[in-house]
Write a protein that holds these residues in place. Structure first.
Motif, short mmCIF file in Angstrom:
data_model
loop_
_atom_site.label_atom_id
_atom_site.label_comp_id
_atom_site.label_asym_id
_atom_site.label_seq_id
_atom_site.Cartn_x
_atom_site.Cartn_y
_atom_site.Cartn_z
N ASN A 69 -21.30 -5.28 46.62
CA ASN A 69 -22.38 -6.14 47.07
C ASN A 69 -23.79 -6.12 46.43
N GLU A 70 -23.80 -5.17 45.66
CA GLU A 70 -24.87 -4.95 44.58
C GLU A 70 -24.87 -6.02 43.73
N ALA A 73 -26.09 -9.55 44.85
CA ALA A 73 -27.33 -9.80 45.00
C ALA A 73 -28.09 -9.90 43.73
N GLU A 76 -27.24 -13.54 42.42
CA GLU A 76 -27.89 -14.59 43.24
C GLU A 76 -29.34 -14.78 42.58
N SER A 77 -29.98 -13.70 42.29
CA SER A 77 -31.29 -13.35 41.71
C SER A 77 -31.28 -13.71 39.97
#
Length: 333
Positions: A69-70, A73, A76-77
């Motif tokens: 999951n990291e 993120a 997405e950034s």
């Protein structure tokens, strides 16, 4: 990943050259056969390379499964790179990509494969794919099926289904309906020249698949890309003797409106953009053939090929390929 980034069309999908059974590298989530972009997203995180994050692409499900999951993120950034891909040659694959902004042409000079024994290759030497305005216009037909339908298998890998030239009704390489994973190695495409700079690209290649006939013929094709106008010129030369029937085809993607106007064929998209292919050698009007294209294994839909049938001595024929925004009345982006 670099190869995939370049061969993906501006719409983010891949040309379906040769066989595809819709298999995937990471089969966590179903993707269409032409959807390779999800692999770039994983590469963007592994190599910390924003060039591998395509604009408008959200994190694919595979990213979480593979890297956690990291990584989602982080993806997405990440700000995608605005750097546009340039034209590139990949001699080991036989693919030559001409591109500038939303213009894209894939030139196929790949061989039969498996060191000449053939397997998943098609009779597609010197064929092209063309995309403009983010819309694919000329495309490879794909595969459809393997052993379930030998006649369809043979049709989809035939020269007739590709945007190249058939001579006297023959395929470039020999095939056998009873051997769906065998293809001859007569064509042996050879690239004679590749040039690229900021203003233009040029590729010249030939194949020898028709040299097995008497009298022998060599097909040489030249494609030139004028990046300022966003247009291509194409020259087919036939080196040899004797009278033949040359069948010059352009295989259009499904969903386009195809029409004939004098010596030109016009492929129009629903958005009002179009691609005009014109004979510059006085060959008259083309005829339209109802064929098929397959975007996924086991699936097919109606598509149209434009075919110029030319009964002539071996010679030279010229074509222009011009994208036009019908609403703006111009060829520029």
């Amino acid at each position: 990943l670099e190869f995939a980034r370049v061969y993906l069309r501006p719409d983010g999908f891949a040309p379906l050259i040769g066989d595809t059974d819709s298999g995937q590298v990471l089969p966590f989530q179903r993707h269409s056969a032409a959807d390779h972009a999800y692999l770039l997203s994983i590469g963007a995180i592994v190599f910390k390379d924003p060039r591998l994050k395509l604009a408008g692409i959200s994190a694919p499900e595979e990213l979480g499964w593979v890297l956690g999951n990291e990584s989602v993120a982080k993806f997405e950034s990440m700000t995608p790179s605005l750097e546009l891909e340039n034209s590139r040659a990949f001699p080991d694959t036989g693919l030559y990509i001409m591109r500038d902004r939303d213009r894209y042409l894939c030139f196929n000079a790949s061989g039969a494969g498996v060191n000449g024994r053939g397997s998943h290759g098609h009779n597609d030497a010197l064929s092209i794919e063309v995309s403009a305005f983010g819309t694919p216009f000329i495309c490879d037909p794909g595969t459809f099926v393997y052993g379930a339908n030998p006649a369809a298998r043979h049709a989809f890998r035939s020269t007739r289904y590709h945007s190249t030239v058939q001579i006297d009704g023959h395929d470039q390489n020999t095939t056998d309906l009873k051997a769906p994973f065998v293809i001859g190695n007569e064509a042996e495409p050879t690239v004679l020249r590749w040039d690229t700079d900021a203003s233009a690209d040029l590729v010249i290649a030939e194949h020898y698949g028709y040299s097995r006939f008497d009298p022998p013929i060599t097909h040489r094709r030249t494609v030139a890309f004028d990046k300022k106008s966003g247009t291509w010129s194409l020259v087919d030369e036939f080196l040899g003797e004797g009278e033949h029937e040359f069948q010059v085809r352009f295989h259009f993607c499904p969903g386009l409106d195809i029409s004939i106007l004098d010596s030109s064929v016009i492929a129009k998209s629903r958005s009002g953009k179009s691609l005009h292919i014109s004979s510059l050698s006085g060959q008259g009007a083309a005829e339209l053939e109802e064929l098929a294209s397959s975007k996924d294994y086991g699936e097919k839909s109606l598509s149209v090929s434009a075919c110029w049938r030319i009964r002539s001595e071996a010679g030279r024929f010229e074509w222009s390929i011009i994208p036009i925004d019908d609403l703006a009345g111009k060829t520029n982006n």
